[in-house]
Design a protein around this motif. Structure first.
Motif, PDB file in Angstrom:
ATOM      1  N   ASP A 130      48.903  34.673  30.722  1.00 59.12           N
ATOM      2  CA  ASP A 130      49.007  35.363  31.940  1.00 59.12           C
ATOM      3  C   ASP A 130      48.055  36.641  31.713  1.00 59.12           C
ATOM      4  O   ASP A 130      47.018  36.879  32.515  1.00 59.12           O
ATOM      5  CB  ASP A 130      50.247  35.559  32.482  1.00 59.12           C
ATOM      6  CG  ASP A 130      51.254  34.446  32.781  1.00 59.12           C
ATOM      7  OD1 ASP A 130      50.733  33.467  33.049  1.00 59.12           O
ATOM      8  OD2 ASP A 130      52.438  34.814  32.603  1.00 59.12           O
ATOM      9  N   LEU A 131      48.488  37.443  30.803  1.00 57.74           N
ATOM     10  CA  LEU A 131      47.784  38.760  30.430  1.00 57.74           C
ATOM     11  C   LEU A 131      46.217  38.480  29.940  1.00 57.74           C
ATOM     12  O   LEU A 131      45.572  39.212  30.605  1.00 57.74           O
ATOM     13  CB  LEU A 131      48.413  39.648  29.765  1.00 57.74           C
ATOM     14  CG  LEU A 131      49.964  39.924  30.249  1.00 57.74           C
ATOM     15  CD1 LEU A 131      50.983  40.744  29.102  1.00 57.74           C
ATOM     16  CD2 LEU A 131      49.827  40.631  31.543  1.00 57.74           C
ATOM     17  N   ALA A 132      46.100  37.660  29.050  1.00 56.97           N
ATOM     18  CA  ALA A 132      44.699  37.371  28.611  1.00 56.97           C
ATOM     19  C   ALA A 132      43.974  36.798  29.703  1.00 56.97           C
ATOM     20  O   ALA A 132      42.375  37.390  29.741  1.00 56.97           O
ATOM     21  CB  ALA A 132      44.863  36.451  27.537  1.00 56.97           C
ATOM     22  N   THR A 133      44.095  36.022  30.793  1.00 53.68           N
ATOM     23  CA  THR A 133      43.479  35.427  31.549  1.00 53.68           C
ATOM     24  C   THR A 133      42.987  36.533  32.590  1.00 53.68           C
ATOM     25  O   THR A 133      41.983  36.498  33.426  1.00 53.68           O
ATOM     26  CB  THR A 133      43.825  34.127  32.564  1.00 53.68           C
ATOM     27  OG1 THR A 133      45.191  34.366  32.848  1.00 53.68           O
ATOM     28  CG2 THR A 133      43.797  33.060  31.422  1.00 53.68           C
ATOM     29  N   ASP A 134      44.021  37.434  32.903  1.00 50.70           N
ATOM     30  CA  ASP A 134      43.923  38.699  33.822  1.00 50.70           C
ATOM     31  C   ASP A 134      42.667  39.576  33.241  1.00 50.70           C
ATOM     32  O   ASP A 134      41.848  39.985  33.906  1.00 50.70           O
ATOM     33  CB  ASP A 134      45.075  39.506  34.009  1.00 50.70           C
ATOM     34  CG  ASP A 134      46.048  38.771  35.008  1.00 50.70           C
ATOM     35  OD1 ASP A 134      45.736  37.642  35.584  1.00 50.70           O
ATOM     36  OD2 ASP A 134      47.249  39.306  35.066  1.00 50.70           O
ATOM     37  N   VAL A 135      42.978  39.718  31.986  1.00 49.00           N
ATOM     38  CA  VAL A 135      41.704  40.584  31.491  1.00 49.00           C
ATOM     39  C   VAL A 135      40.400  40.082  31.432  1.00 49.00           C
ATOM     40  O   VAL A 135      39.344  40.459  31.780  1.00 49.00           O
ATOM     41  CB  VAL A 135      42.172  41.029  29.852  1.00 49.00           C
ATOM     42  CG1 VAL A 135      41.118  41.854  29.192  1.00 49.00           C
ATOM     43  CG2 VAL A 135      43.422  41.800  29.938  1.00 49.00           C
ATOM     44  N   GLU A 136      40.215  38.712  31.206  1.00 49.61           N
ATOM     45  CA  GLU A 136      39.271  37.798  31.050  1.00 49.61           C
ATOM     46  C   GLU A 136      38.445  37.844  32.436  1.00 49.61           C
ATOM     47  O   GLU A 136      37.316  37.845  32.468  1.00 49.61           O
ATOM     48  CB  GLU A 136      39.401  36.456  30.519  1.00 49.61           C
ATOM     49  CG  GLU A 136      38.238  35.631  30.198  1.00 49.61           C
ATOM     50  CD  GLU A 136      37.212  35.968  29.459  1.00 49.61           C
ATOM     51  OE1 GLU A 136      36.020  35.934  29.607  1.00 49.61           O
ATOM     52  OE2 GLU A 136      37.525  36.971  28.314  1.00 49.61           O
ATOM     53  N   SER A 137      39.132  37.755  33.658  1.00 48.60           N
ATOM     54  CA  SER A 137      38.670  37.532  34.915  1.00 48.60           C
ATOM     55  C   SER A 137      38.404  38.984  35.524  1.00 48.60           C
ATOM     56  O   SER A 137      37.702  38.885  36.329  1.00 48.60           O
ATOM     57  CB  SER A 137      39.748  36.874  35.721  1.00 48.60           C
ATOM     58  OG  SER A 137      40.721  37.774  36.127  1.00 48.60           O
ATOM     59  N   GLY A 138      38.866  40.127  34.461  1.00 53.66           N
ATOM     60  CA  GLY A 138      38.482  41.419  35.037  1.00 53.66           C
ATOM     61  C   GLY A 138      39.400  41.897  36.173  1.00 53.66           C
ATOM     62  O   GLY A 138      39.444  43.024  36.772  1.00 53.66           O
ATOM     63  N   ILE A 139      40.781  41.353  36.359  1.00 55.70           N
ATOM     64  CA  ILE A 139      41.757  41.866  37.188  1.00 55.70           C
ATOM     65  C   ILE A 139      42.344  42.954  36.460  1.00 55.70           C
ATOM     66  O   ILE A 139      42.809  43.784  37.073  1.00 55.70           O
ATOM     67  CB  ILE A 139      42.873  40.520  37.461  1.00 55.70           C
ATOM     68  CG1 ILE A 139      42.131  39.644  38.326  1.00 55.70           C
ATOM     69  CG2 ILE A 139      44.108  41.428  38.159  1.00 55.70           C
ATOM     70  CD1 ILE A 139      43.045  38.381  38.441  1.00 55.70           C
ATOM     71  N   SER A 140      42.444  42.923  35.301  1.00 52.68           N
ATOM     72  CA  SER A 140      43.083  44.021  34.516  1.00 52.68           C
ATOM     73  C   SER A 140      42.029  44.434  33.229  1.00 52.68           C
ATOM     74  O   SER A 140      41.249  43.520  32.934  1.00 52.68           O
ATOM     75  CB  SER A 140      44.469  43.848  33.977  1.00 52.68           C
ATOM     76  OG  SER A 140      44.747  42.533  33.274  1.00 52.68           O
ATOM     77  N   PHE A 141      42.680  45.415  32.558  1.00 57.03           N
ATOM     78  CA  PHE A 141      41.846  45.978  31.308  1.00 57.03           C
ATOM     79  C   PHE A 141      42.511  46.449  30.191  1.00 57.03           C
ATOM     80  O   PHE A 141      43.875  46.671  30.385  1.00 57.03           O
ATOM     81  CB  PHE A 141      40.784  47.167  31.829  1.00 57.03           C
ATOM     82  CG  PHE A 141      41.456  48.081  32.596  1.00 57.03           C
ATOM     83  CD1 PHE A 141      41.857  49.307  31.875  1.00 57.03           C
ATOM     84  CD2 PHE A 141      41.635  47.978  33.846  1.00 57.03           C
ATOM     85  CE1 PHE A 141      42.352  50.269  32.684  1.00 57.03           C
ATOM     86  CE2 PHE A 141      42.316  49.234  34.616  1.00 57.03           C
ATOM     87  CZ  PHE A 141      42.451  50.179  33.836  1.00 57.03           C
ATOM     88  N   LEU A 142      41.982  46.424  28.882  1.00 56.72           N
ATOM     89  CA  LEU A 142      42.788  47.102  27.755  1.00 56.72           C
ATOM     90  C   LEU A 142      42.416  48.538  27.593  1.00 56.72           C
ATOM     91  O   LEU A 142      42.962  48.874  26.545  1.00 56.72           O
ATOM     92  CB  LEU A 142      42.623  45.847  26.802  1.00 56.72           C
ATOM     93  CG  LEU A 142      43.199  44.825  26.891  1.00 56.72           C
ATOM     94  CD1 LEU A 142      42.900  43.872  25.644  1.00 56.72           C
ATOM     95  CD2 LEU A 142      44.728  44.899  26.779  1.00 56.72           C
ATOM     96  N   LYS A 143      41.173  48.828  27.854  1.00 57.49           N
ATOM     97  CA  LYS A 143      40.765  50.218  27.578  1.00 57.49           C
ATOM     98  C   LYS A 143      39.905  50.928  28.723  1.00 57.49           C
ATOM     99  O   LYS A 143      39.385  50.285  29.617  1.00 57.49           O
ATOM    100  CB  LYS A 143      39.699  49.839  26.457  1.00 57.49           C
ATOM    101  CG  LYS A 143      39.161  51.088  25.757  1.00 57.49           C
ATOM    102  CD  LYS A 143      38.040  50.660  24.712  1.00 57.49           C
ATOM    103  CE  LYS A 143      37.270  51.477  24.150  1.00 57.49           C
ATOM    104  NZ  LYS A 143      36.494  51.050  23.013  1.00 57.49           N
TER     105      LYS A 143
END
Length: 144
Positions: A130-143
């Motif tokens: 769930d979280l990795a796909t959100d980051v990959e799609s640009g919905i969320s970020f890690l930095k």
């Protein structure tokens, strides 16, 4: 809310899962840079995650950290939090008292209990996928 180690563990696991979805492995340096964490501290956190079989590591020229395909979907945030911080977040007192329960509650015990129960539910339901796909799609970020 989470310890610093747990924050780094969640971020690292999400980043590693994101790379794994692309069939890539990643290095300690890349993880540390991507999640803006100290390298030595990140290495210790990754050791915990590897020992708990949340992530894997492979040595050699094509080595690095990765998450196995089935684990990306099956590993929940609860597994990461429990591996690093234990279950204190679900049992600890909101005001830090060593003894706080239904029989001898602190002033915030009953209000905080519903918050803890909701958090536990979210952590049990949310997967690395769930979280990795959100980051990959640009919905969320890690930095930031």
């Amino acid at each position: 809310m989470f310890s610093k180690a747990c924050e780094y563990g969640i971020k690292a696991a999400v980043f590693i899962a994101q790379k794994s979805l692309l069939n890539q492995r990643t290095s300690l340096g890349e993880i540390s840079d991507e999640i803006n964490s100290p390298r030595a501290f990140t290495a210790k956190v990754l050791q915990i995650l590897a020992r708990e079989n949340i992530i894997k590591s492979m040595r050699g020229a094509h080595g690095g950290f990765y998450v196995e395909d089935n684990a990306i979907e099956n590993v929940k945030l609860y597994n990461i939090v429990f591996a690093i911080d234990g279950d204190n977040i679900y049992n600890g007192c909101a005001l830090g008292f060593k003894k706080c329960d239904e029989n001898k509650p602190c002033p915030m015990h009953f209000q905080f209990k519903s918050i803890r129960d909701n958090l536990k539910s979210v952590l049990h339901q949310t997967s690395l996928h769930d979280l990795a796909t959100d980051v990959e799609s640009g919905i969320s970020f890690l930095k930031i």
